[in-house]
Design a protein around this motif. Sequence first.
Motif, PDB file in Angstrom:
ATOM      1  N   THR A  12     -52.343  37.347 -60.189  1.00  0.00           N
ATOM      2  CA  THR A  12     -51.179  36.457 -60.329  1.00  0.00           C
ATOM      3  C   THR A  12     -49.896  37.202 -59.943  1.00  0.00           C
ATOM      4  O   THR A  12     -49.683  38.331 -60.373  1.00  0.00           O
ATOM      5  CB  THR A  12     -51.080  35.935 -61.776  1.00  0.00           C
ATOM      6  N   GLY A  13     -49.101  36.535 -59.132  1.00  0.00           N
ATOM      7  CA  GLY A  13     -47.853  37.157 -58.674  1.00  0.00           C
ATOM      8  C   GLY A  13     -47.979  37.822 -57.325  1.00  0.00           C
ATOM      9  O   GLY A  13     -47.015  38.370 -56.808  1.00  0.00           O
ATOM     10  N   ASN A  46     -49.415  37.483 -53.165  1.00  0.00           N
ATOM     11  CA  ASN A  46     -49.760  36.528 -52.107  1.00  0.00           C
ATOM     12  C   ASN A  46     -51.108  36.871 -51.497  1.00  0.00           C
ATOM     13  O   ASN A  46     -51.575  38.004 -51.609  1.00  0.00           O
ATOM     14  CB  ASN A  46     -48.728  36.614 -50.989  1.00  0.00           C
ATOM     15  N   LEU A 106     -52.730  32.177 -58.996  1.00  0.00           N
ATOM     16  CA  LEU A 106     -52.776  31.699 -60.379  1.00  0.00           C
ATOM     17  C   LEU A 106     -54.203  31.653 -60.938  1.00  0.00           C
ATOM     18  O   LEU A 106     -54.393  31.604 -62.147  1.00  0.00           O
ATOM     19  CB  LEU A 106     -52.150  30.287 -60.420  1.00  0.00           C
ATOM     20  N   GLN A 107     -55.190  31.689 -60.047  1.00  0.00           N
ATOM     21  CA  GLN A 107     -56.566  31.468 -60.502  1.00  0.00           C
ATOM     22  C   GLN A 107     -57.153  32.649 -61.272  1.00  0.00           C
ATOM     23  O   GLN A 107     -58.181  32.512 -61.915  1.00  0.00           O
ATOM     24  CB  GLN A 107     -57.475  31.124 -59.306  1.00  0.00           C
ATOM     25  N   ASP A 108     -56.507  33.808 -61.196  1.00  0.00           N
ATOM     26  CA  ASP A 108     -57.054  34.990 -61.866  1.00  0.00           C
ATOM     27  C   ASP A 108     -55.891  35.880 -62.294  1.00  0.00           C
ATOM     28  O   ASP A 108     -55.056  36.221 -61.467  1.00  0.00           O
ATOM     29  CB  ASP A 108     -57.978  35.745 -60.900  1.00  0.00           C
ATOM     30  N   PRO A 109     -55.821  36.233 -63.588  1.00  0.00           N
ATOM     31  CA  PRO A 109     -54.644  36.993 -64.046  1.00  0.00           C
ATOM     32  C   PRO A 109     -54.471  38.332 -63.341  1.00  0.00           C
ATOM     33  O   PRO A 109     -53.372  38.879 -63.321  1.00  0.00           O
ATOM     34  CB  PRO A 109     -54.922  37.197 -65.543  1.00  0.00           C
ATOM     35  N   ARG A 110     -55.549  38.853 -62.751  1.00  0.00           N
ATOM     36  CA  ARG A 110     -55.431  40.153 -62.093  1.00  0.00           C
ATOM     37  C   ARG A 110     -54.698  40.068 -60.759  1.00  0.00           C
ATOM     38  O   ARG A 110     -54.303  41.084 -60.201  1.00  0.00           O
ATOM     39  CB  ARG A 110     -56.830  40.766 -61.879  1.00  0.00           C
ATOM     40  N   ASN A 118     -50.559  31.501 -52.507  1.00  0.00           N
ATOM     41  CA  ASN A 118     -49.211  32.054 -52.627  1.00  0.00           C
ATOM     42  C   ASN A 118     -48.802  32.458 -54.033  1.00  0.00           C
ATOM     43  O   ASN A 118     -47.729  32.981 -54.218  1.00  0.00           O
ATOM     44  CB  ASN A 118     -48.188  31.061 -52.078  1.00  0.00           C
ATOM     45  N   LEU A 119     -49.636  32.203 -55.027  1.00  0.00           N
ATOM     46  CA  LEU A 119     -49.280  32.621 -56.389  1.00  0.00           C
ATOM     47  C   LEU A 119     -50.399  33.410 -57.068  1.00  0.00           C
ATOM     48  O   LEU A 119     -50.136  34.262 -57.892  1.00  0.00           O
ATOM     49  CB  LEU A 119     -48.911  31.370 -57.226  1.00  0.00           C
ATOM     50  N   CYS A 130     -50.559  26.542 -52.554  1.00  0.00           N
ATOM     51  CA  CYS A 130     -49.495  26.878 -53.486  1.00  0.00           C
ATOM     52  C   CYS A 130     -49.987  27.773 -54.624  1.00  0.00           C
ATOM     53  O   CYS A 130     -49.475  28.864 -54.831  1.00  0.00           O
ATOM     54  CB  CYS A 130     -48.919  25.570 -54.028  1.00  0.00           C
ATOM     55  N   ASP A 131     -50.984  27.308 -55.351  1.00  0.00           N
ATOM     56  CA  ASP A 131     -51.382  28.040 -56.558  1.00  0.00           C
ATOM     57  C   ASP A 131     -52.349  29.189 -56.289  1.00  0.00           C
ATOM     58  O   ASP A 131     -52.367  30.170 -57.029  1.00  0.00           O
ATOM     59  CB  ASP A 131     -52.028  27.081 -57.570  1.00  0.00           C
TER      60      ASP A 131
END
Lengths: 241, 472
Positions: B412-413, B415, B406-410, B403-404, B399-400
């Motif tokens: 994020t968003g 897949n 989320l672990q690294d701002p570069r 598919n998201l 999930c995180d």
Amino acid sequence: MANDESWFGKFVNELHEKPWFKCAGAWTLVPIWARLTPVKPLPGGVRPSIQPGDNLQSMMNLIMPLKTENRSPIGRAAAALAIAKNRDQIFAGLDNVGTVHFARFVIVNDNICMFSVYDGDFTNYIRDFIATIGSAFNDVVKLVEGGDAVTPCEENVEAFIQWIHEHDLYQVPDTPTDFLRDQEYLEGDKAVSPVNDDLTLLPRKLVLQLRANKNVSLGSGYRAYPGYSVAQVRKQLQLGW
Amino acid sequence: MFDLADVQGNILRGYTGKPHVRYLILEVADAMAARRWLAASISGRYHGVPQITTGDWGTAKPETCFNIGLTYEGLRALGTPSSSLAMLPNEFIAGMTASAAKLGDVGHSAPEKWPAPFNEPKRIHLIATIYADKVEQLEQIQQRALDRNALTLLGTREGCTFPGEKERDFVHFGYRDNISQPRFEGVPDSQRHPDRQPKAPLGTVLLGHPTNLEGLTWRVPQPAELGHNGTFNAFRVLKQDVAGFEKYLDQAASFLLQHPRVEELLPPGNEEKIGKGLSRCEALREIVAANLCGRWRDGTPLALSAEIPDPKMDLTDFDYVGVGDSRCPHGAHIRRCNPRGGQIVQRIANNSRRLVRRGVPYGPPYDPAKPFERDEPERGLLGNFIGASLGAQFEAMSCDWLNLGLQDPRITGSNDPISGANDPRTSWFDLPLTSGDPIRLHGLPEFVSTRGGAYTFLPSISAIRYLGSLTT
């Protein structure tokens, strides 16, 4: 019938505004409906979206009723103290989870509430929170109804996450169709009713759901900007992440 | 002291020497007969039921391996006490289809589109796995396993490693796979690969042992013999669109050939270093393939050799500590699945979401000489993702991280570029360049789609004995 312009249609549509009907509805009609068609409370929290960007800045509205013996000024003070005493640890924990934008604690009518905005999956947020702060949250949970069964949180992770999920407010979707879909999905029926999906007409399902779920969150709320993760904001502001 | 003989063999061993695998998807027909079947499977001496392979087979390596996993419905059908059932984790009770949105099982991958027997998830009670050298052995064991009074066969899935000494390590997208698994504390390390990752606590993979998250323990279903040394498995039938993948590499290479900064990605004259006799376009295809995965197709990790595939490099002895985007993209598949010690947003999650992965390809290998034929046969991977907590490991990763991002701002968003539920209208992937801003690729389609699956509990030998002895 509800959209009928006839006098009868108008009469029915305006019924809920009549004081005698409100009284009859509250004391007779709704309890009878509820008996005939029992409605389960819809689960709390946001539903994961299939669009990755939608799973950012989700809201948690956690309402934890204080134990009966704590429903007094002294009990509420004890709750305030439990937060104050562990404040630094809780805040450091939230910081280390890395996905929490805001979190605040509020006391409302013998409930201790935690409102927060987080990124990603709800269970990961709660699990990581517990893993990070360990026992600091136990002091709060111990004061709350049902809290004894899930403390110490770190040894009852699954039960604690479920408990939080159950105390997180149901988020009534923005569109009536989504609300009815939630309701019908819970009843194991995936087909959405083709009729009676106008929330302005106070459909029976919404009334019954609000009977089962007295406190709810309405819609996804106002947003001044699209969803960004904590780390995206921190990176942009050059705060380090 | 931890007893390997109490644990099912497929949890800590890969059975890599056995090329053929068959999954029997079964429904309990009669609870009492099924319990007798389970009791007989411990020794394999009665009623012809095959013996469960344990983690300790001594010096006599078995000719075939046989293991079982039970779904929540299966445990219920066997008459497991409700007090024990209530102690199982929510994700497992609800089943894989309930987590569809988290796992990216949407669109073509949605559970409503899964073929039989996965279209009736509540009927799936038990998944038995047979590993063997030859197909005939699979047949024999299947015959022995099928006791019509006890179990009804709902369907089978069969996989086979690619034929050939060199090919057997490769999978459908043409990458070397099954390179390493986590090493566990207290378990002999049969692979003996050098590995910079710390050994994982046993609780990462077995219930009742310390986990990677300090002080946190997963609930062990009681009685102890039922839960202790058991674990959970996400069994997935993952269809791989190899033709679509190769086509996308063509598309990306054509785009890059026209890109003003392509020389940073591939300095002229370097094509030969990427692969013998490769044209510029072919070399760029391989660069894209390597970046999407995080490994060159021969397995060389980009973290160790970002410029060229290097057979001298170790396949496992690397970490992402201090490895910037220009060495290995943060969005690369293997880095998303396991960021190792590298910096991630969820600071405590490093090394806590590790999984044992057991995958075997199904369907015929793709023939690049006949690309994009109509009516391509279905091919993919029969995958098992094993960990003591489905929620904290498999689902958290899916999930995180996948598919998201989320672990690294570069990232994020976005897949996962290979296994994510990508939509070409919105998907993107950043190809890093040493000089700074990356080149962004767009239009990645969904290369992997889910065609079935189930969450199963892999009971210990004691648990199988306990379930076999139930009388209710």
